[in-house]
Design a protein around this motif. Sequence first.
Motif, PDB file in Angstrom:
ATOM      1  N   ALA A  68     -11.685 -20.400 -74.696  1.00  0.00           N
ATOM      2  CA  ALA A  68     -11.945 -19.593 -75.884  1.00  0.00           C
ATOM      3  C   ALA A  68     -11.201 -20.051 -77.128  1.00  0.00           C
ATOM      4  O   ALA A  68     -10.280 -19.402 -77.608  1.00  0.00           O
ATOM      5  CB  ALA A  68     -11.609 -18.121 -75.598  1.00  0.00           C
ATOM      6  N   GLY A 108      -8.055 -14.840 -70.944  1.00  0.00           N
ATOM      7  CA  GLY A 108      -6.913 -15.510 -71.550  1.00  0.00           C
ATOM      8  C   GLY A 108      -5.790 -15.786 -70.562  1.00  0.00           C
ATOM      9  O   GLY A 108      -4.620 -15.771 -70.952  1.00  0.00           O
ATOM     10  N   ALA A 154     -16.475 -15.939 -76.204  1.00  0.00           N
ATOM     11  CA  ALA A 154     -15.456 -16.595 -75.391  1.00  0.00           C
ATOM     12  C   ALA A 154     -16.069 -17.275 -74.172  1.00  0.00           C
ATOM     13  O   ALA A 154     -16.910 -16.708 -73.474  1.00  0.00           O
ATOM     14  CB  ALA A 154     -14.424 -15.571 -74.937  1.00  0.00           C
ATOM     15  N   PHE A 197     -13.676 -14.222 -83.664  1.00  0.00           N
ATOM     16  CA  PHE A 197     -12.278 -14.454 -83.301  1.00  0.00           C
ATOM     17  C   PHE A 197     -12.072 -15.829 -82.665  1.00  0.00           C
ATOM     18  O   PHE A 197     -11.046 -16.480 -82.872  1.00  0.00           O
ATOM     19  CB  PHE A 197     -11.840 -13.344 -82.327  1.00  0.00           C
ATOM     20  CG  PHE A 197     -10.459 -13.485 -81.763  1.00  0.00           C
ATOM     21  CD1 PHE A 197      -9.339 -13.263 -82.545  1.00  0.00           C
ATOM     22  CD2 PHE A 197     -10.276 -13.824 -80.435  1.00  0.00           C
ATOM     23  CE1 PHE A 197      -8.060 -13.377 -82.023  1.00  0.00           C
ATOM     24  CE2 PHE A 197      -9.006 -13.946 -79.888  1.00  0.00           C
ATOM     25  CZ  PHE A 197      -7.892 -13.720 -80.690  1.00  0.00           C
ATOM     26  N   ILE A 198     -13.049 -16.286 -81.898  1.00  0.00           N
ATOM     27  CA  ILE A 198     -12.859 -17.483 -81.069  1.00  0.00           C
ATOM     28  C   ILE A 198     -12.581 -18.734 -81.902  1.00  0.00           C
ATOM     29  O   ILE A 198     -11.611 -19.448 -81.637  1.00  0.00           O
ATOM     30  CB  ILE A 198     -14.067 -17.692 -80.129  1.00  0.00           C
ATOM     31  CG1 ILE A 198     -14.301 -16.439 -79.264  1.00  0.00           C
ATOM     32  CG2 ILE A 198     -13.845 -18.919 -79.262  1.00  0.00           C
ATOM     33  CD1 ILE A 198     -13.102 -15.953 -78.494  1.00  0.00           C
ATOM     34  N   TYR A 209     -16.376 -10.656 -79.874  1.00  0.00           N
ATOM     35  CA  TYR A 209     -15.250 -11.509 -80.245  1.00  0.00           C
ATOM     36  C   TYR A 209     -15.699 -12.847 -80.820  1.00  0.00           C
ATOM     37  O   TYR A 209     -14.882 -13.755 -81.003  1.00  0.00           O
ATOM     38  CB  TYR A 209     -14.333 -11.716 -79.028  1.00  0.00           C
ATOM     39  CG  TYR A 209     -13.794 -10.411 -78.512  1.00  0.00           C
ATOM     40  CD1 TYR A 209     -12.834  -9.708 -79.227  1.00  0.00           C
ATOM     41  CD2 TYR A 209     -14.291  -9.845 -77.338  1.00  0.00           C
ATOM     42  CE1 TYR A 209     -12.362  -8.486 -78.780  1.00  0.00           C
ATOM     43  CE2 TYR A 209     -13.816  -8.613 -76.890  1.00  0.00           C
ATOM     44  CZ  TYR A 209     -12.854  -7.938 -77.610  1.00  0.00           C
ATOM     45  OH  TYR A 209     -12.400  -6.723 -77.175  1.00  0.00           O
ATOM     46  N   ARG A 251      -9.214 -22.655 -77.555  1.00  0.00           N
ATOM     47  CA  ARG A 251      -8.179 -23.663 -77.285  1.00  0.00           C
ATOM     48  C   ARG A 251      -8.758 -24.987 -76.792  1.00  0.00           C
ATOM     49  O   ARG A 251      -8.259 -26.044 -77.189  1.00  0.00           O
ATOM     50  CB  ARG A 251      -7.146 -23.127 -76.298  1.00  0.00           C
ATOM     51  CG  ARG A 251      -6.200 -22.122 -76.932  1.00  0.00           C
ATOM     52  CD  ARG A 251      -6.584 -20.703 -76.679  1.00  0.00           C
ATOM     53  NE  ARG A 251      -6.328 -20.334 -75.285  1.00  0.00           N
ATOM     54  CZ  ARG A 251      -6.947 -19.356 -74.643  1.00  0.00           C
ATOM     55  NH1 ARG A 251      -7.884 -18.648 -75.259  1.00  0.00           N
ATOM     56  NH2 ARG A 251      -6.657 -19.056 -73.397  1.00  0.00           N
ATOM     57  N   CYS A 293      -1.660 -18.736 -74.079  1.00  0.00           N
ATOM     58  CA  CYS A 293      -2.362 -17.734 -73.276  1.00  0.00           C
ATOM     59  C   CYS A 293      -1.349 -16.728 -72.740  1.00  0.00           C
ATOM     60  O   CYS A 293      -0.141 -16.897 -72.907  1.00  0.00           O
ATOM     61  CB  CYS A 293      -3.124 -18.381 -72.118  1.00  0.00           C
ATOM     62  SG  CYS A 293      -2.084 -19.263 -70.953  1.00  0.00           S
ATOM     63  N   ALA A 321      -8.247 -17.328 -82.389  1.00  0.00           N
ATOM     64  CA  ALA A 321      -8.005 -17.619 -80.975  1.00  0.00           C
ATOM     65  C   ALA A 321      -7.541 -19.050 -80.739  1.00  0.00           C
ATOM     66  O   ALA A 321      -6.796 -19.303 -79.797  1.00  0.00           O
ATOM     67  CB  ALA A 321      -9.267 -17.354 -80.157  1.00  0.00           C
TER      68      ALA A 321
END
Length: 778
Positions: free
Chosen positions: A372, A534, A368, A333-334, A330, A374, A466, A338
Amino acid sequence: MGQFGMGQPVRRVEDQRFVTGQGRYTDDISLPNQAYALVLRSPYAHATIKGIDATDALALPGALAVLTAADVKAAGLKPLMTPIKLKNRDGSPMVVVPRLLLAEDTVRYVGDAVALVIAEDLATARDMLDTVMVDYEDHPAIVETARAVEPGVPQVYPEAPGNICFDWGSGQPEAVEAAFAKAAKTARVRLINNRLISHAMEPRNAIGDIDADGRLTLYTSSQGVHDLQEVFADEVFGLPREKLRVVTPDVGGGFGTKIFPYPEQALVLLAAQKLGRPVKWTGERSDSSQADAHGRDNVTEAAVAMDADGKFLALSVDTIANLGGTLSPYGPFIPTLAGTMMLTGVYAIPCASVRVRGVFTHTAPVDAYRGAGRPEAAYVIERLVEEAARVTGLSSAEIRRRNFIPAAAMPYKTALGQTYDSGDFNQTLTEALRLGDLDGFEARRAASAAKGKLRGIGLSSYIEACAGGSPEDARLVMDAGGKVTIFIGTQSNGQGHATAYGQLAADALGLDIAEVTMVQGDTDRIRTGGGTGGSRSVPIGGVAVTRAAEALIEKGKRLAAHLLEAATADVEFAEGRFTIVGTDRSVGLTEVAAKAKAGQVPDGETPELDGDGRFKPPAATFPNGTHIVELEVDPDTGGVTLERYIVVDDFGAVVNPLMLAGQVHGGIAQGAGQALIEEAAYDPESGQLLTGSFMDYGMPRADLLPQIEFHLRNVPCTTNPLGIKGAGEAGAIGAPPAVINALIEALRPYGITHIDMPATPHKIWRAIQAAQVKAAAE
C-alpha cells in the motif's frame, strides 16, 4: 522459554483444520430461508443510464426482487465516503465524490454496480441478470493514467476538471531546485507501476440477515469487522452500532483488498430488510476482476542530484496516481501519505520534493494492495539508484554504500519527515552480496552465453514503514479446565494469527499451545478492533496479547493469595503455578481458574481468571533488507528464468521464523509476479477490461520462482516492546526493483536501460529487436 515460546518455529495450529477441509468461510454459511443475490454490472466504461426495466426479470418463477439506485435512495441509505481529506498544494481541498451503492444516472467503469437481483436460487438469479433490461447511452472513456490529465480527454466527473482529484505535495521544493542547479550529475527515470488485481483465493462475499427485532447481521470475508460495523451502522444505514452485528469467519486471503467496505455488503443488508429473510451474495472471479479494488497504477518521473563523488544531494518525484472511476475509501491515502515518506529509502538524502496528482479514470477503483504505497516508493528509489549507478559508473553496491544512512546515525529523520529508529543497511547488503557469490558471477554469465542466454544479477535495498497507528486490545480468559481463549480484533486472512498469538500466550502462561484458542471476527464477542492491515497484527496485537497475559497473571496472583491466605505481594508465578515466596505452598493456574469460576474470589473480583491488554504503538516499525536476484533471458523469445533469489531481512525480534519465512516467500511471489507477468489492462479505445479472467491475467505459478534463500540479520526495534518489526508486506516491496534491476543488467549488452513492469517475454523480445535495429542503423 518453552517449546512454544517466542522465536520457536512452531508449525501452524490452523493448518490441520484447513488442509482437511474443516475451515469455515463465508460461503460455507447457509442460513434458513436464505435467498440468493447477484450483481448486475455495467458492460460500458462510461455511459448514461437512461432507464432500467426489470419487468421480465421479476416475472421469472423464483424471482424475488430487483434493487436499483431508486430503492437505495428510498431506504435512505448513504453512499460510501472516503475518510481521507487531502489538501492540494495551493491549500484548496481535494475533490470528494461519493461511492454510490448502485449507479444512479452514470456508470464510470466496466463492472460498476447497476442493480442487485435476488431470487430463491442461484440459477434463477443468473436468469434474472440476463433479463433485466438497461438502456445505456455509451460515451468515450479515458483509462490511461498519464493521459488522464491531457487536454481534451473525456472527463470522469464535471466537478473534477482535468480529471484531477487532488494535486498534493510534500518536502522542500526550493531546496531541491537549488541542489539540482549545483549538481555535478543527475539521474532520471520514468516508471510505470502497473495496475494489479489481488485475486485472493476466496472471492469477496456477503450475507445479510435480519432478526425479528430488526437487528441486522452481516457475514462477510474481511480484514476486520469493527471498521465495517462503524461504516455501515453509523454512516450508511444510520443505525446504532448495537443494531448491526458483523461476523467474519475464516478468510481465504485479503492482501489489503478486503480492508474496506464495499457496496455489496450494504446491498445484502438492504435486501434482508426488504425481504425479511437472509440474502447471500458470493462474488465470482469476474466480480473480483471488475469490481474489487485494484492496486498500484502509478506513472512516476523521478530524479536524483549528485555531487562529483556520487553522493546524493536531492530527490525529486512527480507521480500521477490512478484512483479509478470512484473513490475507494483509502484510495487517496495510498499514493500520498501511505508511501511517499519512504521515497528516500535507506539513503541519506538532504532534501526531497514530492508531487502526486490523483486522477479519475474510467477504471475500477484503486486502493490498498500488499504494501500500500511502500512498494511503489521502493520501486521508484531503487530503480533510480540503479540509474545513478549507471550514470556515475559506480557499481550497484558502491553507489548504495556511499549513500546509506549509517547505523550509527539511528534514530535518523529523513528529508520527508520519517524517523527510522533502527537498522544496519550495509550489514544486510554485505551479507546478501556474500551469499550471492558476486565473484563467481562472470563465470556464470559466460556459461549462460555459451547456451545462447543472457544472464543478469540485480539487487534492491528496501525499507518500509508499518505496524504503527491505531491501538489494539486483547482479552484472555481461562476456563475451569485450564484452556485459554484469546479475544482480539485483528483478523487472520491466512497469516497464522492463532499460532503467533498462541505462542505468545502459551509462553507467558507456561501452557501447551494446544490449550490456547482464538476468537476473531465477531463484533458481538469482541469489543474493539483495528483489523488487519499494514503488517500490524503481530507487532501491535501481539503486544496486546502479552499484556493481557500479564494482566491475567496479576489477577491470578490476587486470586491465589486469597486461596492460599497470603498477601498478594508474597505470591510469585512461574511455570504455570502461583507460589508463596520462600515456601512450598502453591496452586496451579488451572486450579485458580476453576476456583474463580466456582465463585471463590475476594471481594471486588469477578468470578473469572482473565486479563485485558492494550497497545498503541508510539511510532511505526521499519523492516528493511536486501534482495538479490540472478536470472537468465532467452533473447530469441524474451523468456525470463529466475535462477537464484536471495533475501537478507531485518525484522527485529521474531515470533515464529517458520511463519515469517512463509510471509516473505508469499510477498516475493507477488512482487516477482508484478515485475514479470501481472497487469490489469484496459483497452484504451473501449475501456473494456482485457484481463478479466485467468486466461488473460498472468498469475504467479510455482515455476516462476526458484527456491528462495531467506536469511535474517536482525537489529532490535525500539518502537515496539517486543522488538518486532512488521513483516507481512516486505517481500512484495523488495522484489519488483530487484527483479527489474537484474533484468536490465542482463540486457545491458543491447544498451537497454529500462523496461516497464510487467516485463513480459513479448515486451522483452520487442526491446531486444528494437535495440538490434538501432545498432544496425548506427
